[in-house]
Design a protein around this motif. Structure first.
Motif, PDB file in Angstrom:
ATOM      1  N   ARG B 176     -13.377   8.063  11.458  1.00  0.00           N
ATOM      2  CA  ARG B 176     -13.304   7.979   9.993  1.00  0.00           C
ATOM      3  C   ARG B 176     -11.979   8.518   9.484  1.00  0.00           C
ATOM      4  O   ARG B 176     -11.383   7.973   8.555  1.00  0.00           O
ATOM      5  N   ARG B 179      -9.393   5.949  10.030  1.00  0.00           N
ATOM      6  CA  ARG B 179      -9.595   4.885   9.045  1.00  0.00           C
ATOM      7  C   ARG B 179      -8.928   5.292   7.719  1.00  0.00           C
ATOM      8  O   ARG B 179      -8.211   4.518   7.099  1.00  0.00           O
ATOM      9  N   TYR B 202     -14.634   0.251  13.401  1.00  0.00           N
ATOM     10  CA  TYR B 202     -13.601   0.972  12.660  1.00  0.00           C
ATOM     11  C   TYR B 202     -12.241   0.288  12.662  1.00  0.00           C
ATOM     12  O   TYR B 202     -11.357   0.704  11.933  1.00  0.00           O
TER      13      TYR B 202
END
Lengths: 316, 263, 314
Positions: B176, B179, B202
């Motif tokens: 994350r 990302r 992702y």
């Protein structure tokens, strides 16, 4: 917090030790005793700086807490070189080459050895630590054997010159040699200090150092060269110090509680000098010259190293 | 933009990469996937300049990577490798500060300090600031190194198997964060990842290698298909799509496949 | 091939060894019955050759036994502290009971060597890291601590210089009348042959040994005792000779495998040949002076050891 206190307390302690060493029992004899002791103190300071700096820097670029130049055969090589010089040129070699010539030649040899060591053993960083350690210990034994063999070939007078090299002692150096050594150490110190942050990065390993924009091969070469000079200076000043470096480095890490060289290098130097002073003091005052600094250092540091290896978890 | 042209790499006579030519889209997250020995890590290390290609060239922003100075390159490309053993006694903050080395060569200024704080905050590591790296868990340590790489403030980030040995929570946290680096800060991230599900969920872009050559390459929606993955890994895949993403199931063969094997 | 050439080589080396020396000696003189020549032969050359052969056999067998007990191919008396322990023992005997003579020194050396070997085996058993190279590293360190203690003690009694001289392996002092202790190695060699099978089993580990009905502790202790006797005898008679026990068994194992019953004779013969060869080398190298065998064998053995370390890394 604790480590900060230690870092600051070590300097007054060192000064007190140095003063005690120079003054205690001197009868304030400014004509002979104190100047002699100051010379010895200077040898200890220079030697301590060399041992601590070379050991800690060597451990950083080889990425472990065990290997030191002394263990990897640098000192044994230096002694072999001295023996070879005396064999080929006679004890006049010192006069013939002059002090500068000898020091210069020794340093060239140590540089060559550094280069070979790095090229074949340390360079790829894949060699097991214990393997390197065994290699260093056995190489030291073999080089010592060769040195002993050469000792047989040379005349008794020359033998005693050589014998003098083989033991740690602070009485060897004269004022002039101390001056040259001091200048060399200062030079190394200036270069080393300028590149100190890079040394921190080198300790992270090749890949990380390159990724952080440090030209790893270049700096490793530079540091190996500095280390070679420091070892040559310390061996010519004090003789072999064997396990002293490993002891100093590990005590330093434990007290500094940090791997930043800005903290560890000065602390290491202070510790090494203090240890030398204490050892010499013990030899003079407690053992009444019935032992030598070399023997004491071997005994204490060797036992410490043995304990370190036995407790080793393999990630050192 | 990172462009590879006719890259060839061999170790000790054994070809690892053969004539690889690809482009990595900027401001996107690209995953390198493929079976073991496909040459993924080698490819990444070549881009990181930790290895030298035998032939071919790598262009960074149109300029041959080999022509950059080491320090210059470190301001363009940051690399994170695995650190299985780490015995240096450094605090997390000290480690992250190393990320500023390419910019300040060790003497931190106000901007450096700010970037360090930002990187630590970005990964939510504030509470671990003063903790020693060698005392952290594997996941926390990986986050700490990632923070260092982020503090390096480079356009390109290369990560070699950043999820190895991490539990699911830390793996998800790292993905994350990567990302967000693409989306919020416009960085280009390239990573080697083994778990196809992490890659599919992702990434923007996937580059699949097999036997040292590019097998396929393209946006996730195009290339994550049953037939392609089956051919790449030699496993029977089932790809489930939902509003929360992909699940590539390869654990048990379908009944059809099982019959096929028995027959 | 090597198997057949080895005895030949050994005989050849022995005959060369008998003829080389400061005093010229030739077969012709011996056949002519020259008493002088015969005296040189029986009083000096033959005892020396016997001592060399026995020390070579003994030391290489010591290496084998230790390697099986510790289960590490890098150990031998020099890398387990055994040599240094024996030296320390002799030194203490010299300072504590100077009147005890050779036998007293021998006893001290034996006890120290045995005790330190037991301690070493115990330390190795407790290591947290099992790594084959760590064992000799610790052994070498252990040895250097023991010898630092010896140096400390010797310096206080002003016999440091002395000690360094006579503890270096040297066969030139071996003459009829002062070397006979070395024949103690003979029964040791016999015992080693008898127990060869058991030592092989020991090398497979404690559990296997127990499964096969061998008392591990007793057998290991016996092995260490045999080693200690051999080491102390050789150190007393000729001084310390490092690395023979390490290099020979490893080289033999590379060629012939590790079944002791089959390889022991080869190991023994190779060990003896190496020492005889090193001795000849030492006698001709700086003729008419002699290089102590501690240096020639130590140097040659050390170089071979280094080669072995580098070789095993691949």
């Amino acid at each position: 917090m604790n480590s900060a206190i230690i870092r600051h307390a070590i300097w007054p302690l060192l000064i007190a030790l140095a003063l005690a060493f120079v003054l205690v029992g001197s009868g304030l004899d400014l004509a002979y005793v104190i100047p002699r002791r100051l010379l010895r103190l200077a040898a200890m300071v220079l030697g301590g700086v060399c041992v601590a700096w070379s050991s800690i820097a060597f451990q950083s670029i080889t990425g472990n807490r065990i290997l030191t130049p002394a263990i990897m055969g640098y000192e044994a090589l230096y002694l072999l070189l001295q023996a070879l010089l005396i064999l080929t040129l006679g004890s006049a070699s010192l006069a013939l080459l002059g002090h500068h010539g000898n020091v210069l030649l020794s340093m060239l040899c140590m540089l060559g050895y550094s280069w070979a060591l790095h090229r074949w053993l340390l360079g790829n960083g894949k060699n097991n630590l214990y393997f390197l350690l065994l290699f260093g210990l056995v190489l030291t034994l073999v080089l010592t054997t060769f040195t002993q063999f050469i000792q047989l070939r040379i005349s008794p007078g020359e033998f005693s010159v050589l014998q003098g090299f083989a033991y740690t002692s602070f009485n060897r150096a004269d004022g002039q040699q101390l001056l040259y050594s001091g200048a060399l150490v200062l030079g190394v110190g200036v270069v080393g200090f300028k590149t100190l942050p890079s040394l921190d990065v080198l300790a992270l390993g090749r890949d990380q150092a390159l990724s952080l924009g440090v030209d790893y091969p270049r700096y490793v070469r530079l540091y190996l060269a500095l280390i070679a000079i420091l070892v040559a200076v310390s061996t010519s000043l004090l003789g072999p110090t064997a396990f002293m470096g490993i002891f100093v480095a590990n005590i330093t890490y434990a007290l500094a509680r940090s791997s930043r060289h800005r903290l560890t290098l000065p602390l290491g130097c202070a510790i090494a000098i203090s240890l030398f002073i204490v050892a010499q003091f013990l030899v003079e005052q407690v053992f009444n010259y019935k032992t030598t600094v070399g023997i004491l250092v071997n005994l204490v540091c060797g036992a410490y190293f043995l304990a370190l290896m036995i407790r080793s978890r393999g990630d050192a | 933009m990172i462009t590879l042209k006719h890259i060839h790499k061999a170790y000790a006579g054994k070809t690892v990469l053969h004539n690889v030519s690809v482009q990595f889209p900027t401001r996107q997250l690209t995953s390198l996937i493929g079976p073991n020995g496909a040459g993924k890590s080698t490819l990444l290390m070549l881009i990181a300049r930790l290895l030298k290609p035998c032939s071919g060239e790598i262009l960074i922003n149109g300029r041959n990577a080999a022509h950059y100075r080491v320090s210059e390159y470190a301001r363009q490309v940051a690399t994170l490798r695995q650190h299985p053993q780490f015995s240096l006694r450094l605090t997390l903050e000290e480690l992250v500060a190393f990320g500023r080395f390419p910019h300040s060569r060790g003497a931190l200024n106000e901007e450096d300090r700010q970037q360090i704080d930002t990187a630590i905050g970005f990964l939510g590591l504030d509470h671990l600031r003063g903790a020693y790296i060698d005392e952290l868990s594997g996941g926390q340590r990986q986050m700490a190194f990632l923070a260092m790489t982020i503090a390096q403030q480079t356009d390109y980030l290369l990560l070699d198997e950043p999820l190895n040995n991490l539990d699911m929570k830390h793996a998800v946290q790292i993905m994350r964060a990567l990302r967000r680096l693409c989306d919020e800060q416009g960085r280009t991230v390239i990573l080697v990842v083994h778990d196809i599900n992490f890659a599919a969920n992702y990434s923007d872009h996937i580059l699949a290698l097999q036997g040292g050559a590019v097998r396929f390459c393209g946006p996730v929606a195009e290339v994550v298909t049953r037939s392609r993955l089956q051919a790449l890994y030699g496993l029977d895949f089932e790809i489930l799509r939902s509003e929360r993403g992909f699940v590539c199931n390869y654990f048990n063969p379908s009944d059809q496949e099982r019959e096929h094997e028995q027959g | 091939m090597i198997r057949r050439a080895l005895p030949l080589l050994f005989v050849l080396l022995c005959s060369v060894s008998l003829l080389v020396g400061v005093k010229q000696l030739s077969w012709a003189q011996l056949f002519a019955g020259s008493t002088d020549a015969w005296l040189t032969l029986t009083a000096s050359r033959l005892p020396r050759l016997a001592a060399l052969v026995l020390a070579g056999v003994g030391l290489s067998l010591c290496g084998v036994i230790l390697q099986h007990i510790v289960r590490n191919k890098f150990v031998e008396p020099a890398t387990t502290g055994g040599l240094d322990a024996a030296k320390l023992g002799i030194l203490l005997a010299l300072t504590l009971t100077p009147e005890a003579g050779a036998l007293g020194r021998m006893l001290f050396a034996l006890v120290f060597c045995f005790a330190c070997s037991l301690l070493f085996v115990a330390i190795i058993g407790r290591l947290r890291v099992q790594h084959s190279v760590l064992v000799p590293v610790i052994g070498l360190m252990y040895g250097s601590v023991l010898s630092a203690i010896a140096e400390f003690h010797a310096y206080r009694h002003n016999i440091l210089q002395n000690m360094q001289g006579w503890l270096l392996g040297d066969f030139s002092r071996v003459v009829q009348g002062n070397y006979e202790v070395i024949y103690l190695i003979l029964p040791i060699v016999l015992l080693t042959y008898l127990y060869a099978q058991r030592f092989t089993v020991l090398g497979m580990g404690q559990d296997t040994a127990r499964n096969l009905g061998i008392n591990y502790v007793a057998t290991a202790s016996l092995g260490l005792l045999l080693v200690s006797v051999t080491v102390s005898v050789t150190v007393i008679c000729v001084g310390a000779i490092p690395f023979v026990g390490l290099v020979i068994p490893n080289l033999v194992a590379l060629q012939f495998g590790e079944n002791l019953q089959r390889t022991l004779p080869i190991i023994a013969l190779s060990g003896a040949s190496l020492l005889v060869a090193c001795d000849i080398l030492g006698r001709v190298l700086i003729y008419p002076f002699e290089v102590p065998i501690g240096l020639t064998a130590g140097g040659l053995g050390g170089v071979l050891f280094l080669a072995l370390i580098l070789w095993t890394r691949r």
